[in-house]
Design an enzyme around this catalytic site. Structure first.
Site, PDB file in Angstrom:
ATOM      1  N   LYS A   1     -74.200  45.136 -62.483  1.00 44.73           N
ATOM      2  CA  LYS A   1     -74.934  46.298 -63.013  1.00 44.73           C
ATOM      3  C   LYS A   1     -76.431  46.174 -62.733  1.00 44.73           C
ATOM      4  O   LYS A   1     -77.095  47.152 -62.375  1.00 44.73           O
ATOM      5  CB  LYS A   1     -74.681  46.431 -64.520  1.00 44.73           C
ATOM      6  CG  LYS A   1     -73.277  46.943 -64.816  1.00 44.73           C
ATOM      7  CD  LYS A   1     -72.983  47.003 -66.299  1.00 44.73           C
ATOM      8  CE  LYS A   1     -72.774  45.642 -66.876  1.00 44.73           C
ATOM      9  NZ  LYS A   1     -72.051  45.566 -68.131  1.00 44.73           N
TER      10      LYS A   1
ATOM     11  N   ARG B   1     -61.007  43.952 -70.574  1.00 48.51           N
ATOM     12  CA  ARG B   1     -61.252  42.582 -71.069  1.00 48.51           C
ATOM     13  C   ARG B   1     -61.434  42.588 -72.576  1.00 48.51           C
ATOM     14  O   ARG B   1     -61.014  41.658 -73.274  1.00 48.51           O
ATOM     15  CB  ARG B   1     -62.485  41.996 -70.377  1.00 48.51           C
ATOM     16  CG  ARG B   1     -62.220  41.627 -68.921  1.00 48.51           C
ATOM     17  CD  ARG B   1     -63.529  41.347 -68.188  1.00 48.51           C
ATOM     18  NE  ARG B   1     -64.330  40.347 -68.858  1.00 48.51           N
ATOM     19  CZ  ARG B   1     -65.667  40.354 -68.910  1.00 48.51           C
ATOM     20  NH1 ARG B   1     -66.359  41.307 -68.327  1.00 48.51           N
ATOM     21  NH2 ARG B   1     -66.310  39.410 -69.547  1.00 48.51           N
TER      22      ARG B   1
ATOM     23  N   HIS C   1     -82.556  41.894 -69.108  1.00 47.90           N
ATOM     24  CA  HIS C   1     -81.256  42.133 -69.733  1.00 47.90           C
ATOM     25  C   HIS C   1     -81.043  41.075 -70.795  1.00 47.90           C
ATOM     26  O   HIS C   1     -81.319  39.899 -70.587  1.00 47.90           O
ATOM     27  CB  HIS C   1     -80.146  42.033 -68.686  1.00 47.90           C
ATOM     28  CG  HIS C   1     -78.777  42.197 -69.270  1.00 47.90           C
ATOM     29  ND1 HIS C   1     -78.225  43.444 -69.497  1.00 47.90           N
ATOM     30  CD2 HIS C   1     -77.864  41.294 -69.691  1.00 47.90           C
ATOM     31  CE1 HIS C   1     -77.024  43.286 -70.028  1.00 47.90           C
ATOM     32  NE2 HIS C   1     -76.784  41.992 -70.153  1.00 47.90           N
TER      33      HIS C   1
ATOM     34  N   ASP D   1     -66.775  47.884 -63.314  1.00 44.15           N
ATOM     35  CA  ASP D   1     -67.086  47.175 -64.560  1.00 44.15           C
ATOM     36  C   ASP D   1     -66.709  48.004 -65.783  1.00 44.15           C
ATOM     37  O   ASP D   1     -66.287  47.449 -66.804  1.00 44.15           O
ATOM     38  CB  ASP D   1     -68.574  46.792 -64.617  1.00 44.15           C
ATOM     39  CG  ASP D   1     -68.872  45.974 -65.872  1.00 44.15           C
ATOM     40  OD1 ASP D   1     -68.312  44.867 -65.994  1.00 44.15           O
ATOM     41  OD2 ASP D   1     -69.607  46.466 -66.750  1.00 44.15           O
TER      42      ASP D   1
ATOM     43  N   SER E   1     -70.050  40.814 -64.247  1.00 38.82           N
ATOM     44  CA  SER E   1     -70.209  42.077 -64.959  1.00 38.82           C
ATOM     45  C   SER E   1     -71.700  42.416 -65.130  1.00 38.82           C
ATOM     46  O   SER E   1     -72.155  43.515 -64.801  1.00 38.82           O
ATOM     47  CB  SER E   1     -69.509  41.963 -66.319  1.00 38.82           C
ATOM     48  OG  SER E   1     -69.914  42.979 -67.189  1.00 38.82           O
TER      49      SER E   1
HETATM   50  N1  URA Z   1     -72.233  42.077 -71.238  1.00 37.51           N
HETATM   51  C1  URA Z   1     -71.756  42.666 -70.120  1.00 37.51           C
HETATM   52  O1  URA Z   1     -72.354  43.602 -69.596  1.00 37.51           O
HETATM   53  N2  URA Z   1     -70.627  42.179 -69.583  1.00 37.51           N
HETATM   54  C2  URA Z   1     -69.937  41.138 -70.110  1.00 37.51           C
HETATM   55  O2  URA Z   1     -68.926  40.742 -69.563  1.00 37.51           O
HETATM   56  C3  URA Z   1     -70.449  40.541 -71.273  1.00 37.51           C
HETATM   57  C4  URA Z   1     -71.611  41.033 -71.805  1.00 37.51           C
END
Ligand code: URA
Length: 434
Positions: free
Chosen positions: A187, A168, A82, A161, A183
């Site tokens: 995932k 957010r 990621h 999320d 967050s």
């Molecule tokens: N990427 C994400 O998936 N979540 C965040 O809070 C910031 C960047």
């Protein structure tokens, strides 16, 4: 339990109990807790922070707010990566096929781009026919068959999320380490891989402006992943310039293909080799990073990485002849050269400004509803450390727009020059692992 009491507790610097965090996430996901209370809560967390235990519970509550994917019927070690979001970041499109060619199983769920950073799914969609929406069974079967799948996140994964991140985004509460860590990790954990490599960017255009903050975020995420039984490691990479030369969807896919053919830009190849080396160690395929990097080199030389990208495209319904012949990708009608305004060594190329300029040329979305022009973007002709004279060609702007206002000027101004020789630092500044 009342949400207002939990908000006040965090506002006053208290440590939340497990049941309080779970009450918030469950209530917000189901709709019994409204946006205004969740945004107050996010702001309280932004100012007061969370300790490690609170972050681990928040991550777990979010991960289990929806479906989780069980990849146990895929043979071999399932690896995932990621990136926290970069300009010109086409890493998954080269790195994924390379690690898969070396024997790792890449089962990856990716995202779309918004604002100055692009998303892997959008880039993939510049290949005609490609489908990024797959069922869980199709996803698993594809990884079992060819060792790689890159798809969009299914609707039912981490619904908490989806709601919280959108909230957010419009309430000034994105830049909180506990919230970003929960967050991202919720995932990654929900999508089921055994190992996770995080590329945490810092600098202009990144969530984390300094290496220290990036390290804090990386350490937080590595700790969460490891505590939940996943081999999690992170690399800290800077965004003192866009990654590689190409910024924009089809342009970046072509650069990923070039890289798999053995002629990628130096910084991008360096990132892919380092990240690939670590992922192969995580997968138990390489004994150390050097061994992993030489396996990646071999998969570039013998074109097995390229063959894996072709197989990925074909398996997901895309036209693989675009991989054989990248000149088939559409080219923008208007390609405008950009020249240096001054003389000197390039010290920095403002990634945020290049990303926003590419977006305005048509390559990205300002809002989620915008339609992307796959052929537009920016191709750099010079990188940090290069010497330029006034009038030298530094970039090309690709667009189908007739009117582009001051974008060319913004691209010129993104190049910061120095009279002194500029030493180019390695792309990976640090590796964070337990
Ligand atoms: N990427 C994400 O998936 N979540 C965040 O809070 C910031 C960047």
């Amino acid at each position: 339990m009342r949400m207002v009491d939990i908000i006040e507790k965090k506002r006053d610097g208290g440590t939340l109990l497990e049941e309080e965090i779970r009450f918030w996430i469950k209530g917000y996901t189901e709709g019994s807790i409204p946006d205004y209370q969740s945004s107050a809560m996010a702001m309280a967390i932004l100012f007061r922070g969370m300790d490690k235990n609170e972050i681990a519970i928040l991550t777990d509550a979010m991960e289990h707010s929806g479906e989780t994917i069980d990849l146990s019927c895929i043979k071999g070690v399932k690896v995932d990566k990621h990136s926290t979001g970069g300009v010109g970041d086409k890493t998954s499109l080269a790195l994924g096929p390379l690690v898969a060619a070396c024997g790792a199983k890449l089962a990856k769920m990716s995202g779309r781009g918004l604002g100055h950073t692009g998303g892997t799914l959008d880039k993939m969609e510049s290949i005609p026919g490609i489908r990024i929406a797959r069922t869980e069974d199709e996803f698993i079967n594809q990884v079992n068959d060819i060792g790689i799948a890159i798809i969009g996140q299914t609707q039912d994964i981490v619904p908490a999320d989806k709601k919280l991140y959108a909230l957010r985004d419009v309430t000034g509460t994105v830049e909180s380490i506990p919230l970003i860590a929960a967050s991202i990790m919720s995932k990654k954990l929900a999508s089921g891989s055994d190992t996770i490599l995080l590329d945490v960017k810092f600098g202009s255009g990144a969530f984390m402006k300094t290496q220290e903050k990036a390290k804090e975020l990386a350490e937080t995420m590595v700790e969460i992943g490891d505590s939940l039984g996943r081999d999690t490691r992170a690399i800290l990479t800077d965004m003192d310039q866009p990654l590689g030369l190409a910024v924009g969807n089809a342009l970046e896919v072509k650069e990923a293909i070039d890289t798999l053919n053995g002629y990628g830009p130096k910084d991008f190849v360096e990132l892919v080799r380092n990240a690939g080396g670590i992922m192969l160690v995580q997968a138990g395929i390489a004994s150390d990073i050097e061994d992993g990097m030489s396996k990646i080199d071999r998969a570039i030389e013998d074109r097995s990485g390229l063959a894996k990208l072709r197989a990925l495209v074909e398996a997901q319904g895309g036209d693989p002849t675009y991989i054989d012949d990248p000149s088939k990708f559409p080219v923008a009608s208007n390609i405008i050269p950009v020249y240096s305004k001054d003389e000197g060594y390039i010290r920095r190329i403002d990634s945020l400004s290049i990303g926003l300029s590419a977006m305005r040329l048509g390559a990205g979305r300002a809002t989620m509803e915008d339609i992307i022009d796959m052929s537009s973007g920016i191709v750099l002709n010079k990188k940090v450390g290069d010497f330029v004279r006034k009038g030298d060609l530094i970039a090309y702007a690709h667009t189908n727009k007739k009117e582009i206002g001051g974008i060319i000027c913004d691209i010129e101004n993104s190049f910061e020059l120095s009279t002194e020789i500029v030493k180019v630092s390695p792309i990976v500044h640090e590796i964070v692992q337990k």
